[in-house]
Scaffold this active site. Structure first.
Site, PDB file in Angstrom:
ATOM      1  N   GLY A   1       0.786  -1.155   0.006  1.00  0.00           N
ATOM      2  CA  GLY A   1      -0.041   0.079  -0.095  1.00  0.00           C
ATOM      3  C   GLY A   1       0.895   1.138   0.037  1.00  0.00           C
ATOM      4  O   GLY A   1       2.150   1.211  -0.459  1.00  0.00           O
ATOM      5  N   ILE A   2       0.290   2.528   0.513  1.00  0.00           N
ATOM      6  CA  ILE A   2       0.938   3.866   0.222  1.00  0.00           C
ATOM      7  C   ILE A   2       1.526   3.605   1.854  1.00  0.00           C
ATOM      8  O   ILE A   2       1.002   4.153   2.892  1.00  0.00           O
ATOM      9  CB  ILE A   2       0.080   4.902   0.438  1.00  0.00           C
ATOM     10  CG1 ILE A   2      -0.740   4.849  -0.936  1.00  0.00           C
ATOM     11  CG2 ILE A   2       0.731   6.267   0.359  1.00  0.00           C
ATOM     12  CD1 ILE A   2      -1.770   6.147  -1.371  1.00  0.00           C
ATOM     13  N   HIS A   3       2.842   3.211   1.932  1.00  0.00           N
ATOM     14  CA  HIS A   3       3.712   3.249   3.052  1.00  0.00           C
ATOM     15  C   HIS A   3       4.418   4.573   3.266  1.00  0.00           C
ATOM     16  O   HIS A   3       4.476   5.423   2.365  1.00  0.00           O
ATOM     17  CB  HIS A   3       4.526   1.998   3.105  1.00  0.00           C
ATOM     18  CG  HIS A   3       5.134   1.677   1.924  1.00  0.00           C
ATOM     19  ND1 HIS A   3       4.777   1.250   0.879  1.00  0.00           N
ATOM     20  CD2 HIS A   3       6.519   1.623   1.844  1.00  0.00           C
ATOM     21  CE1 HIS A   3       5.741   1.070   0.089  1.00  0.00           C
ATOM     22  NE2 HIS A   3       6.800   1.404   0.407  1.00  0.00           N
ATOM     23  N   ALA A   4       5.197   4.585   4.390  1.00  0.00           N
ATOM     24  CA  ALA A   4       5.851   5.728   4.733  1.00  0.00           C
ATOM     25  C   ALA A   4       6.742   6.589   3.472  1.00  0.00           C
ATOM     26  O   ALA A   4       6.523   7.595   3.133  1.00  0.00           O
ATOM     27  CB  ALA A   4       6.798   5.562   5.905  1.00  0.00           C
TER      28      ALA A   4
END
Lengths: 85, 540
Positions: free
Chosen positions: A13-16
């Site tokens: 997913g949209i991680h850091a």
């Protein structure tokens, strides 16, 4: 107002890290940016807010931009998402 | 003696004094203030200092460990710049008239909790990042040193979970080992320990506590055991193990810079397999005599469109220059089967391993192939490059591919672009067909490199990725060894060299057999090079 939608392909997913890069990218535009995932949404220029949106693989995000450079903003967002996520 | 059991994540033995980094000591007290404006300014100043530290750290990391490690500190710096992080802190200072240290701690604890509650493991690891950023600000505010390695002694560091900015700042010469209570899969501890080449154990749980600080301990990073006040037997056993590990490493070091040659004088070219331009460093650092397989398909993976000629050229050129005149064998695109990229838009296949892959794609989509070949030839002007085609199974395919290379050479000549016209062209021998007709292929190729992984799959009709049939996968099957022998013999009859670049090449139990077969080259993972050289140099 302009908007694009994109289905996240990255397995985590949209991680850091990509979240940080996306915020940096969008911060360069003057338009107001909103990122939506279903009923939830956040300011597209805020890192922690985007991370807390916890967007996962297979989910659709909608990026909306409102302002003088709205078209360029959503185009940049789309290009970034396609390339990195 | 107490024995604590955790998960060993970095091999090695260390004995020394345990130093427990007690976070509770960093917990600031709630102190009332009088000058709110002054306190807000103090916070703004500390936050700026912390951001500067992080930028500097990102720079350092970029040099030491590469872009990817640096990105994390940039994200940390951005968190500090985010008003969602700083506003709640400012609010606590203003409304409760308390010190910035306490406000930072409380606001960040709330924020970290929100992340820790997220079900996703990777995201919840971000709670550690939030705490890390807050800790840095608090340290700046209170003028406390963040670095536990600033003392004169070497120590075994212990804590709940190491933060990336901590591990990055450690004075490496002072840290003997890392041990932690927590043990997340995305643990920074493991990555840093392996990079630093020191032992590490994670997931030791709450029995690893501040009370152990100052006690002598022994760490076995392989077994995942931490011995507190180890008794003489354990110390002796571990010393023996440490000596063995150290001896092995030192033993291997003596082969650095030496040729790879058996006692009877048979020379073997010992090359490295790499997947990216970055790996070229690893090949050089491990003393590879060349690159026997550069898997160019990794340039095509993880992208949304084809890499253009420039991107490819830069990558090939970087490797060619880094190897400084040593041979670099670049395998053309081997995509399909288990390596897929969406933008190729390959139709779904019932049986992809027997489908549209590797050279078959290149011969079908000539433009794609030509772009890669142009990049390869242009790179040939900057080093010692060789081209290798994968999945060849007939002479016709090889001739077709060679015709296309001739076209590319003609185009480059016409445009006055520099390249090496004598760039050797070899093939992978990885289908049973190519091994069987290797006498014919040897007349058209400049070298053979045997891909044992695919050769095994196609010869034994076993799918490598299918775990349920793993007992039927006999990588030492006589059929494979005979095909290798046949290929080597046919290569030599035609006066060309033959090597192995599949994983069988690094199998120490077969090295003797390969040398006896007359193999000329072995291409293996960079970390296996010195070990393999020591083995060959010990042979009769």
């Amino acid at each position: 107002m302009q908007s694009i939608s994109y289905v996240i392909k990255d397995p985590i997913g949209i991680h850091a890290r990509p979240a940080g890069s996306l915020i940096k990218e969008l911060g360069a535009f003057s338009s107001k940016v909103t990122i939506k995932r279903g009923a939830d949404s956040c300011d597209g220029k805020k890192l922690l807010a985007l991370m807390k949106l916890k967007v996962k693989q297979g989910e659709t995000v909608v990026v909306e931009a409102d302002g003088a450079d709205e078209e360029a903003t959503v185009k940049a967002a789309e290009a970034f998402l396609t390339k990195n996520l | 003696m107490i024995t604590l059991k955790g998960k060993g994540v970095s091999v090695g033995i260390a004995t020394g004094k345990l130093l427990f980094i007690d976070r509770s000591k960093f917990v600031p007290e709630r102190k009332a203030i009088t000058d709110v404006a002054g306190e807000l300014q103090r916070f703004a100043h500390a936050s700026k200092t912390a951001q500067d530290q992080l930028s500097k750290l990102a720079e350092e990391m970029k040099e030491k460990l590469g872009e990817e490690h640096a990105a994390l500190f940039e994200v940390h710096s951005m968190m500090l710049a985010d008003t969602d992080f700083t506003d709640p802190i400012r609010k606590i200072i203003s409304e409760e008239v308390v010190c910035a240290e306490y406000a930072t701690l409380r606001a960040s604890t709330v924020l970290a909790q929100e992340f820790a509650d997220l079900e996703d493991e990777y995201m919840s690891a971000r709670a550690a990042d939030v705490r890390d950023v807050a800790k840095r600000v608090i340290a700046v505010l209170s003028g406390a040193p963040v670095d536990p390695t600033s003392g004169p002694e070497q120590v075994i560091l212990a804590t709940d979970d190491f933060t990336p900015s901590e591990t990055a700042q450690f004075d490496r010469s002072k840290v003997l080992a890392l041990v932690s209570q927590a043990g997340a899969a995305n643990s920074h501890t493991a990555i840093f320990a392996r990079t630093m080449n020191i032992p590490a154990i994670i997931g030791l749980g709450a029995s690893l506590s501040a009370g152990l600080s100052g006690l002598p301990v022994a760490v076995d990073g392989e077994g995942g055991e931490l011995y507190v006040e180890p008794d003489a037997d354990v110390v002796a056993r571990l010393q023996e193990k440490a000596a063995k590990i150290k001896g092995e490493r030192a033993q291997l070091e003596q082969y650095r810079g030496k040729p790879t040659v058996t006692k009877s004088g048979k020379k073997i070219k010992l090359y490295a397999n790499i997947g990216s331009a970055k790996d070229a460093d690893s090949a050089v650092n491990n003393d590879a005599e060349g690159v026997g397989l550069f898997r160019s398909e990794f340039l095509y993976l993880g992208r949304d469109d084809y890499p253009d000629e420039m991107v490819q050229f830069e990558s090939y050129k970087t490797v060619a220059e880094r190897l400084n005149g040593k041979l670099v064998v670049i395998r053309t695109l081997d995509i399909g089967a288990d390596k897929q990229a969406d933008y190729f838009k390959l139709p779904h296949e019932e049986n992809p391993a027997l489908g549209m892959r590797a050279i078959r794609i290149c011969l079908t989509r000539k433009d794609l192939f030509k772009t890669q070949l142009r990049a390869l030839y242009r790179a040939s002007a900057f080093g010692n490059v060789a081209i290798m085609f994968p999945m060849i199974s007939s002479v016709k395919e090889l001739l077709q591919a060679k015709t296309i290379t001739a076209e590319v050479r003609a185009e480059l000549t016409e445009k006055n672009i520099k390249f090496n016209p004598d760039t050797p062209i070899g093939i992978m021998v990885e289908t049973p067909a190519s091994a069987i007709i290797s006498d014919q292929l040897a007349r058209e190729a400049d070298f053979f490199s045997i891909g044992t992984n695919d050769l095994t799959q196609y010869t034994l009709a076993v799918d490598r990725q299918n775990e349920s049939i793993s007992e039927f996968v006999d990588t030492h099957h006589e059929a494979i060894l005979r095909l290798i022998q046949m290929t080597v013999d046919n290569a030599h009859k035609a006066g060309i060299w033959a090597g192995i670049c599949g994983s069988l090449g690094a199998d120490p139990t077969l090295t003797q057999r390969f040398v006896d077969m007359g193999i000329d080259e072995l291409s293996v993972e960079p970390s296996a090079i010195l070990r393999l050289r020591s083995r060959i140099n010990e042979m009769a």
